[in-house]
Design a protein around this motif. Structure first.
Motif, PDB file in Angstrom:
ATOM      1  N   LYS A   6       5.609   2.022   8.284  1.00 13.55           N
ATOM      2  CA  LYS A   6       5.126   2.836   7.160  1.00 13.55           C
ATOM      3  C   LYS A   6       4.078   2.050   6.366  1.00 13.55           C
ATOM      4  N   GLY A 194       6.926   7.867  -4.494  1.00 13.98           N
ATOM      5  CA  GLY A 194       7.225   6.700  -3.656  1.00 13.98           C
ATOM      6  C   GLY A 194       8.022   7.055  -2.403  1.00 13.98           C
ATOM      7  N   ASP A 197       8.471   5.846   1.922  1.00 11.25           N
ATOM      8  CA  ASP A 197       9.411   4.866   2.486  1.00 11.25           C
ATOM      9  C   ASP A 197      10.636   5.609   3.035  1.00 11.25           C
ATOM     10  N   LYS A 252       9.947  -1.062  -7.333  1.00  3.95           N
ATOM     11  CA  LYS A 252       9.438   0.086  -6.585  1.00  3.95           C
ATOM     12  C   LYS A 252       8.879  -0.282  -5.208  1.00  3.95           C
TER      13      LYS A 252
HETATM   14 MG    MG Z   1       5.723   2.818  -2.627  1.00  8.42          MG
END
Ligand code: MG
Ligand code: ADP
Ligand code: ASP
Length: 443
Positions: A6, A194, A197, A252
């Protein structure tokens, strides 16, 4: 066997970064990689802004258009590659200007970020002679509920992804959109900021991947956010449990939900640096060694936290009172981070995303309510902390020396972490001080 790779926003945000991505993937072709990408850095924010502007009647997609066109040009790709997406975006923005913004239309707008970045990365890899193609995650089986902007994965996704023939095809590198999915009706959803992931971990779990690699802009998971603590260093190995606590309380570098599918399927997650690929980064595994620098592995902080204190001398101590409180939170779908109770009150901390107005109205029916905003949770992680006497004494003496007022304390039920709440303005200072006293001095 396959690996999932990723690449986050900064890893696909510039010509040099995309060139790095190609090189990194090329060196791992023997592992049958599936690539997952985020939107170009800054684009998700820009898309959200464009949607909010459209609601106010201002339609402006120029920054988004320019960033993608510049990248296409810099990479020497067909300049019309993402024209379809850009025109669809414009149409959606016009509709928002006429009909208003909903969470559903906001997710539609946000989806263009990953849809365009995946096309660009796949096209560049193809240009460089790799057999690559862009895929939308929802076209290969990722399904969520309809909780737009924070959608939950439907468990059928795992079976769908596993069976999908495109993902199994040999000799081709699939470049899949992170962050976005579709609900059962076919409307586009997103997994929470976010969330790319998390997409990588879901695909990894579904395909029983050998490992999930999270390629980002730092050398793995560090002992603290390097933007706050300049002396932070990479942690070689961290457990799923420790990483989950750290991620949940503000680090994060990996999305907190990422750890769930990895843990359930015991798939190692590696955090690596796109801009420094030879660094070995961090390995997140089932059971990890203690850090070389001692029992305290890492410190994170999560800002913009609100404390809600419920005072009810009448009710406290009464059987089931906590259940009543948590029922109210559940009815309002508001997640609780930390809880502490005293003789006459219960204090609960919540994140800032939700509108707590209606929740407070309901809580007022059972007691008097005090709301304190602009707080931060500080979280110290390390499985070696449990069973060691004096750990909290050590932590709070640092707070005392720094003259920082601690409001709520919780030793995580998992025993790998210790959390407490301070004024938001004190958060960076205490993180730096704790890092210096608990980690740097022990190296
Ligand atoms: Mg991120
Ligand atoms: P990406 O776009 O690759 O997903 P993010 O910005 O989401 O990257 O995450 C990487 C950032 O996380 C780093 O630049 C760093 O500032 C921040 N971060 C916070 N806590 C940590 C930590 N403990 N270790 C490493 N990075 C951290
Ligand atoms: N592009 C999304 C975001 O900025 C998802 C991600 O980067 O993981 O939140």
């Amino acid at each position: 066997m396959t690996i999932i790779m990723k690449f986050g926003g900064t890893s696909v945000g510039s010509v040099a970064a995309v060139q790095n991505v190609h090189k990194i993937v090329k060196e791992r072709l023997d592992k049958a990689p599936i690539v997952v990408v985020s939107a170009l850095s800054g684009i998700t924010d820009a898309l959200i802004k464009s949607a909010k502007d459209a609601e106010q009647g201002r339609i402006d997609d120029s920054a988004i258009r320019k960033k993608h066109n510049d990248l296409l040009k810099g990479l020497g790709l067909d300049d019309g590659l993402v024209d379809d997406e850009l025109s669809e975006l414009l149409e959606v923005l016009k509709t928002i200007a006429e009909e208003g913004l909903t969470k559903r239309s906001l997710d539609h707008v946000q989806s263009f970020g990953e849809r365009m970045s995946s096309k660009i990365v796949a096209a560049y890899m193809t240009k460089k002679g790799m057999n690559a193609r862009a895929l939308n995650s929802y076209d290969v089986g990722l399904v969520t509920d309809s909780n737009f902007t924070e959608a939950e994965i439907d468990s059928c996704s795992y079976e769908n992804l596993k069976k999908n023939p495109l993902l199994k095809e040999k000799g081709i590198v699939n470049v899949v959109t992170g962050y976005i999915a579709k609900d059962h009706k076919g409307d586009i959803t997103t997994l929470g900021r976010g969330g790319s992931d998390f997409t990588a971990a879901i695909i990894g779990a579904a395909l029983d991947a050998e490992e999930v690699q999270i390629w980002t802009d730092v050398d793995g998971i560090l002992t603290s956010d390097p933007k706050i603590v300049k002396n932070a260093v990479t942690i070689d190995e961290i457990s799923f449990e420790e990483a989950a606590e750290l991620a949940y309380f503000g680090a994060k570098v990996v999305h907190p939900k990422t750890i769930i599918p990895a843990t359930e399927n015991n798939i190692p997650v590696l955090v690596l640096n796109t801009h420094n690929p030879s660094h070995k980064g961090t390995r997140i595994v089932k059971s990890a060694r203690d850090a070389e620098h001692g029992i305290f592995k890492a410190i994170s902080s999560k800002k913009n936290v609100t404390i809600i204190r419920i005072v009810s001398s009448r009710m406290l101590g009464v059987y089931g009172f906590l259940a009543v409180i948590f029922d109210i939170f559940r009815n309002h779908k508001i997640a609780v981070d930390m809880v502490s109770t005293s003789e006459i009150s219960v204090s609960v901390s919540v994140g800032s995303k939700d509108d707590i107005g209606p929740l407070i109205e309901d809580l007022e029916k059972i007691g008097s309510i005090e709301v304190r905003k602009k707080r931060a949770i500080v979280c110290i992680v390390g499985k070696g902390m449990k069973n060691i006497p004096g750990v909290s004494g050590k932590i709070f003496s640092v707070c005392g020396d720094e003259k920082i007022n601690v409001e709520m304390i919780s030793q995580g039920a998992s025993q790998v972490n210790m959390g407490f709440i301070v004024d938001e303005g004190d958060a960076d200072r205490i993180v730096v001080a704790l890092h210096r006293e608990l980690i740097e001095k022990r190296r």
